[in-house]
Enzyme design. Structure first.
Site, short mmCIF file in Angstrom:
data_model
loop_
_atom_site.label_atom_id
_atom_site.label_comp_id
_atom_site.label_asym_id
_atom_site.label_seq_id
_atom_site.Cartn_x
_atom_site.Cartn_y
_atom_site.Cartn_z
N ASP A 165 -3.58 1.25 6.65
CA ASP A 165 -2.79 0.94 5.45
C ASP A 165 -2.33 -0.52 5.45
O ASP A 165 -2.21 -1.14 4.40
CB ASP A 165 -1.58 1.88 5.34
CG ASP A 165 -2.01 3.32 5.15
OD1 ASP A 165 -3.15 3.53 4.71
OD2 ASP A 165 -1.21 4.22 5.45
N CYS A 202 -12.51 -5.47 5.92
CA CYS A 202 -11.70 -6.05 7.00
C CYS A 202 -10.93 -7.23 6.42
O CYS A 202 -11.51 -8.12 5.81
CB CYS A 202 -12.59 -6.51 8.15
SG CYS A 202 -11.70 -7.55 9.33
N GLU A 223 -2.25 -1.52 -5.72
CA GLU A 223 -3.53 -0.92 -6.04
C GLU A 223 -3.43 -0.22 -7.38
O GLU A 223 -2.38 0.30 -7.74
CB GLU A 223 -3.88 0.09 -4.96
CG GLU A 223 -5.36 0.30 -4.81
CD GLU A 223 -5.70 0.76 -3.39
OE1 GLU A 223 -6.87 0.69 -3.03
OE2 GLU A 223 -4.78 1.18 -2.67
N CYS A 240 -12.17 -10.75 8.22
CA CYS A 240 -13.44 -11.45 7.99
C CYS A 240 -14.17 -10.98 6.75
O CYS A 240 -15.19 -11.56 6.37
CB CYS A 240 -14.34 -11.30 9.22
SG CYS A 240 -14.93 -9.61 9.43
N ASP A 290 0.85 -1.18 0.00
CA ASP A 290 0.00 0.00 0.00
C ASP A 290 0.89 1.23 0.00
O ASP A 290 1.69 1.42 0.90
CB ASP A 290 -0.89 0.00 1.25
CG ASP A 290 -1.81 1.20 1.28
OD1 ASP A 290 -2.89 1.13 0.66
OD2 ASP A 290 -1.44 2.20 1.91
N CYS A 322 -15.06 -8.67 14.37
CA CYS A 322 -14.40 -9.97 14.46
C CYS A 322 -13.21 -9.93 15.43
O CYS A 322 -12.58 -10.93 15.69
CB CYS A 322 -13.94 -10.44 13.08
SG CYS A 322 -12.50 -9.55 12.45
ZN LIG Z 1 -13.37 -8.39 10.63
#
Ligand SMILES: [Zn+2]
Length: 386
Positions: A357, A330, A277, A333, A193, A350
């Protein structure tokens, strides 16, 4: 193939003085060549750089005796460069450019692109123009100079250029080499990143802080921008401030280029799958004008270099599409989060609590690995780029 490696030097005081003197000679010779070219042209002659170099050499001992104190290549190369500037100028006219676009060759001023050819050329064809023992490089007149790192290509050194940057003196070593970039290690997949506050965040958890002078110069850049905005457009002071500003832009770009080069080299030789990216995803405007100009240019440069180097080492390069925001998911999860600019941490139900970043870098790594799996490649020795 010819490759350039730009290395920071650790000159002693006498060597630094010699560098400044050599640059002075090079700048003078360049300006002399421009003026002489113009004079001859207006007198109806046909100036060319080879003749100008001869002319310079014949008058040097009498008219510019101080030029004898530095390597003869410093003024010679400067006159060649003046010839190139004229050639480019005439090419632009041929292409039908007009007005300011034609860009008549300009005189060099002190402090702007201070650089000079530092070697004496190869003694014989195929010989080294400047010997190196790895840690030091030998230049005419001042001898061995400490380098911050070794020349990364093996082969014959064709020429060397010493230049002054914001944070000291650098040498650009041009090497004729058979080296192709080769993978040195295989740490598998990595997500990268790129940012402004922090130069890069790797999915490995490594934070690569930007080059320090860049941040210091950023402050100066903002000050100069403000000072420019207070001046009357078109006035002498306005022009002065504008020149200062554009010089600073160039220096910042130089420093950034060096950092981009090191990072892309390291990633492409140490990882077999690299996830980045796509351009313009992150709204680099976070930091205003500075962010846009410096950040976008750096990202484009990184993209070009990593593409080129990954092809050489056979690393698989994956670019994450714009419409899949890596910052909002995230990495533990997959839950979507609202992540406005300035929110530094992602806290998820989670239980994951992660640097913004770093989370993005992990997402990029996962996406890159999935892309490799989907394409049926193993990721090691893969020559195609996504
Ligand atoms: Zn999560």
């Amino acid at each position: 193939m010819l490759r350039v490696h730009k290395i920071k030097l650790n000159p002693n005081q006498a060597q630094a003085i010699y560098f400044a003197k050599s640059y002075g000679v090079a700048r003078h010779a360049y300006n002399w060549a421009l003026a002489e070219w113009k004079r001859q042209y207006e007198a109806g002659e046909k100036p060319n750089e080879a003749a100008l170099r001869k002319q310079y050499n014949s008058i040097k001992p009498v008219e510019f005796p101080w030029a004898l104190e530095v390597t003869k290549c410093a003024p010679q190369q400067a006159i060649k460069n003046a010839g190139t500037a004229y050639k480019n100028f005439f090419d632009r006219i041929k292409k039908g450019k007009k007005g300011a676009e034609v860009g008549y060759p300009k005189f060099k001023r002190k402090g702007v692109h201070d650089s000079f050819r530092a070697d004496n050329g190869p003694a014989t064809k195929g010989a080294n123009a400047a010997p190196t023992d790895g840690k030091k490089i030998k230049l005419p007149i001042i001898g061995w100079i400490w380098m911050r790192e070794e020349v990364r290509f093996s082969g014959t050194i064709q020429s060397t250029t010493v230049s002054r940057m914001a944070d000291g003196w650098y040498i650009s070593v041009l090497v004729e080499t058979e080296d192709r970039l080769q993978a040195k290690a295989n740490h598998g997949a990595v997500g990268v990143d790129l940012g402004l506050k922090r130069f890069a965040t790797l999915s490995t958890g490594e934070f690569i802080v930007g080059p320090k002078p860049h941040r210091a110069l950023g402050k100066r850049l903002r000050r100069l921008n403000q000072s420019l905005s207070r001046k009357t457009q078109g006035s002498a002071n306005f022009r002065k401030a504008k020149t200062k500003l554009s010089n600073l832009h160039k220096r910042i770009a130089d420093i950034r280029q060096d950092a981009v080069h090191k990072l892309s080299h390291r990633l492409s030789t140490e990882f077999s799958i690299i996830g980045i990216e796509d351009l313009n995803v992150k709204g680099m405007s976070r930091n205003g004008t500075l962010g846009r100009s410096v950040g976008d240019a750096g990202m484009r440069m990184f993209r070009t270099q990593i593409e080129y180097k990954a092809t050489m080492t056979g690393a698989f390069l994956y670019t994450h599409p714009r419409f899949a925001p890596s910052t909002k998911v995230c990495s533990g999860c997959g839950q979507l989060h609202d992540m406005p600019l300035g929110k530094e941490w992602l806290r998820c139900d989670c239980g994951l609590n992660i640097d913004r970043d770093l989370n993005a870098a992990v997402i990029l790594k996962t996406a890159a690995s999935s892309a490799v799996a989907a394409s049926g490649e193993t990721g090691s020795g893969v020559a195609l780029a996504a």
